[in-house]
Design a protein around this motif. Structure first.
Motif, PDB file in Angstrom:
ATOM      1  N   LYS A 187      12.886 -12.968  -1.925  1.00  0.00           N
ATOM      2  CA  LYS A 187      11.485 -12.812  -1.511  1.00  0.00           C
ATOM      3  C   LYS A 187      11.277 -11.580  -0.631  1.00  0.00           C
ATOM      4  CE  LYS A 187      10.174 -17.705  -1.758  1.00  0.00           C
ATOM      5  NZ  LYS A 187       9.632 -18.858  -1.002  1.00  0.00           N
ATOM      6  N   SER A 191       8.178  -8.115   0.775  1.00  0.00           N
ATOM      7  CA  SER A 191       7.920  -7.505   2.076  1.00  0.00           C
ATOM      8  C   SER A 191       8.172  -6.005   2.040  1.00  0.00           C
ATOM      9  CB  SER A 191       8.794  -8.169   3.141  1.00  0.00           C
ATOM     10  OG  SER A 191       8.636  -7.545   4.392  1.00  0.00           O
ATOM     11  N   ASN A 194       5.251  -4.429   0.326  1.00  0.00           N
ATOM     12  CA  ASN A 194       4.098  -4.406   1.229  1.00  0.00           C
ATOM     13  C   ASN A 194       4.201  -3.252   2.221  1.00  0.00           C
ATOM     14  OD1 ASN A 194       3.026  -6.651  -0.008  1.00  0.00           O
ATOM     15  ND2 ASN A 194       3.652  -8.086   1.581  1.00  0.00           N
ATOM     16  N   ASN A 200      -0.353  -6.467  -0.898  1.00  0.00           N
ATOM     17  CA  ASN A 200      -0.668  -7.698  -0.163  1.00  0.00           C
ATOM     18  C   ASN A 200      -0.003  -8.915  -0.796  1.00  0.00           C
ATOM     19  OD1 ASN A 200      -2.343  -7.501  -2.431  1.00  0.00           O
ATOM     20  ND2 ASN A 200      -3.988  -8.699  -1.500  1.00  0.00           N
ATOM     21  N   PHE A 201       1.273  -8.742  -1.187  1.00  0.00           N
ATOM     22  CA  PHE A 201       2.037  -9.880  -1.684  1.00  0.00           C
ATOM     23  C   PHE A 201       2.186 -10.931  -0.585  1.00  0.00           C
ATOM     24  CE2 PHE A 201       3.600  -6.823  -4.861  1.00  0.00           C
ATOM     25  CZ  PHE A 201       3.582  -7.608  -6.007  1.00  0.00           C
ATOM     26  N   ASP A 202       2.036 -12.190  -0.949  1.00  0.00           N
ATOM     27  CA  ASP A 202       2.288 -13.312  -0.062  1.00  0.00           C
ATOM     28  C   ASP A 202       3.482 -14.076  -0.625  1.00  0.00           C
ATOM     29  OD1 ASP A 202       2.387 -15.625   1.431  1.00  0.00           O
ATOM     30  OD2 ASP A 202       0.248 -16.060   1.288  1.00  0.00           O
ATOM     31  N   GLU A 203       4.611 -14.056   0.093  1.00  0.00           N
ATOM     32  CA  GLU A 203       5.828 -14.679  -0.429  1.00  0.00           C
ATOM     33  C   GLU A 203       5.654 -16.180  -0.655  1.00  0.00           C
ATOM     34  OE1 GLU A 203       8.841 -16.033   2.985  1.00  0.00           O
ATOM     35  OE2 GLU A 203       8.784 -13.852   2.713  1.00  0.00           O
ATOM     36  N   HIS A 204       4.693 -16.802   0.016  1.00  0.00           N
ATOM     37  CA  HIS A 204       4.464 -18.233  -0.173  1.00  0.00           C
ATOM     38  C   HIS A 204       3.889 -18.547  -1.556  1.00  0.00           C
ATOM     39  CE1 HIS A 204       4.462 -17.781   4.275  1.00  0.00           C
ATOM     40  NE2 HIS A 204       5.243 -18.838   4.175  1.00  0.00           N
ATOM     41  N   ASN A 205       3.420 -17.518  -2.256  1.00  0.00           N
ATOM     42  CA  ASN A 205       2.913 -17.707  -3.618  1.00  0.00           C
ATOM     43  C   ASN A 205       4.022 -17.675  -4.668  1.00  0.00           C
ATOM     44  OD1 ASN A 205       0.226 -17.956  -2.871  1.00  0.00           O
ATOM     45  ND2 ASN A 205      -0.214 -15.761  -3.098  1.00  0.00           N
ATOM     46  N   SER A 225       5.687 -17.104  -9.879  1.00  0.00           N
ATOM     47  CA  SER A 225       4.381 -17.323  -9.270  1.00  0.00           C
ATOM     48  C   SER A 225       4.025 -18.813  -9.312  1.00  0.00           C
ATOM     49  CB  SER A 225       3.316 -16.510 -10.002  1.00  0.00           C
ATOM     50  OG  SER A 225       2.038 -16.755  -9.464  1.00  0.00           O
ATOM     51  N   HIS A 229      -3.020 -15.741  -9.115  1.00  0.00           N
ATOM     52  CA  HIS A 229      -3.539 -14.966  -7.999  1.00  0.00           C
ATOM     53  C   HIS A 229      -3.458 -13.479  -8.309  1.00  0.00           C
ATOM     54  CE1 HIS A 229       0.803 -14.878  -7.136  1.00  0.00           C
ATOM     55  NE2 HIS A 229       0.569 -13.825  -6.369  1.00  0.00           N
ATOM     56  N   VAL A 231      -2.942  -9.375  -6.817  1.00  0.00           N
ATOM     57  CA  VAL A 231      -2.293  -8.531  -5.807  1.00  0.00           C
ATOM     58  C   VAL A 231      -2.742  -7.097  -6.044  1.00  0.00           C
ATOM     59  CG1 VAL A 231      -0.087  -7.645  -4.930  1.00  0.00           C
ATOM     60  CG2 VAL A 231      -0.286 -10.043  -5.609  1.00  0.00           C
TER      61      VAL A 231
END
Length: 291
Positions: A187, A191, A194, A200-205, A225, A229, A231
């Motif tokens: 993951k 970061s 980013n 604007n990747f969100d690792e929780h996705n 995924s 969503h 990005v």
């Protein structure tokens, strides 16, 4: 995505942690081979300089240095890594332990910056340990090794670490550790993106997924995924829409036999000079010279 984007300073630290995990047999197997062969190898080769590509903390390299006449004049160690902190810390540590050794650290990408390696001061040993060659797709393995070929003179040698084809259960466990460190490492590539391209990747996705593909003799690592969503990557003006269960392919880790690595070397103008494996034949160190 290319796996080199795992390696900011945090990613490099995570990988060092991975090498100590019980499921990750590769480092223990490689270290056992190094401890077995380093004395004879350094006595026979007696290089003037050692270049380590993708050096990391260079812990394994100490066995070579300890069996090297590093106090002889103009002996040089060249750690080459993408992480500034890794190179600086390793260099400081080695200067403290080997005060008469010349250290020339290089911060760079070994796919693009090999020309930054200074011209040889004498006989050269290049280290490419840790099965990193397997992270390159086959055509890039040949391209990379051809570039290494151009750094070698007839008496120089390259020592490559390669992971060997083996039991599928062992391979899957090595990339799906129970502590979840490999998942964090996987993951971390989001970061890095980013930070580098303002995405604007969100690792929780995403969730970590790795498996051994027998047809291609490689472990594939993906980020899956969890939901639909979008990005945006502004520095490269890219919008990406992810479907639920769509993946980002983050790493291939090819596994070799002696025959398959020999084929890659021949295509690169190189040859196997020595072949060394651990007791379980799970990993190999291949000493390579010019054809």
């Amino acid at each position: 995505l290319k796996p080199k984007y795992f390696y900011d300073d945090y990613g490099s630290d995570l990988f060092e942690n991975i090498t100590e995990l019980p499921e990750y047999y590769l480092t223990r197997a490689e270290t056992s081979i190094i401890n077995t062969i380093s004395s004879d190898l350094m006595r026979t080769l007696d290089p003037t300089e050692i270049v380590e590509l993708g050096s990391g903390s260079s812990v394994k390299t100490q066995s070579f240095l300890n069996n090297w006449d590093y106090e002889a004049s103009q002996r040089t160690f060249i750690p080459f890594d993408v992480s500034r902190s890794i190179v600086e810390n390793a260099s400081k540590s080695f200067l403290a332990s080997y005060p008469k050794l010349n250290i020339h650290g290089i911060i760079g990408d070994f796919e693009r910056h090999l020309e930054k390696i200074p011209k040889p001061s004498g006989k050269r040993l290049i280290l490419f340990l840790g099965s990193t060659l397997g992270n390159l797709d086959p055509e890039f393995q040949v391209k990379f090794l051809t570039n290494i070929h151009d750094l070698l003179l007839p008496l120089d040698r390259l020592l490559i670490g390669i992971d060997l084809v083996k039991n599928e259960t062992l391979l899957n466990a090595a990339y799906n550790d129970s502590a979840g460190i490999t998942a964090k490492f996987n993951k971390n590539i989001l970061s890095v993106l980013n930070n580098r391209v303002g995405s604007n990747f969100d690792e929780h996705n995403f969730e970590h997924y790795a498996y051994y593909n027998q047809n291609t003799t490689r472990v594939e690592m993906h980020l899956v995924s969890k939901t639909k969503h979008d990005v945006f990557l502004p520095k490269i003006n890219l919008h990406a829409t992810f479907r639920s269960e769509e993946t980002i392919w983050t790493e291939s880790s090819y596994k070799f036999t002696k025959e398959t690595i020999e084929d890659v070397l021949v295509q690169s103008g190189l040859r196997i000079a020595q072949w060394h494996t651990d007791k379980l034949s799970s990993f190999a160190l291949v000493l390579v010279g010019l054809r």
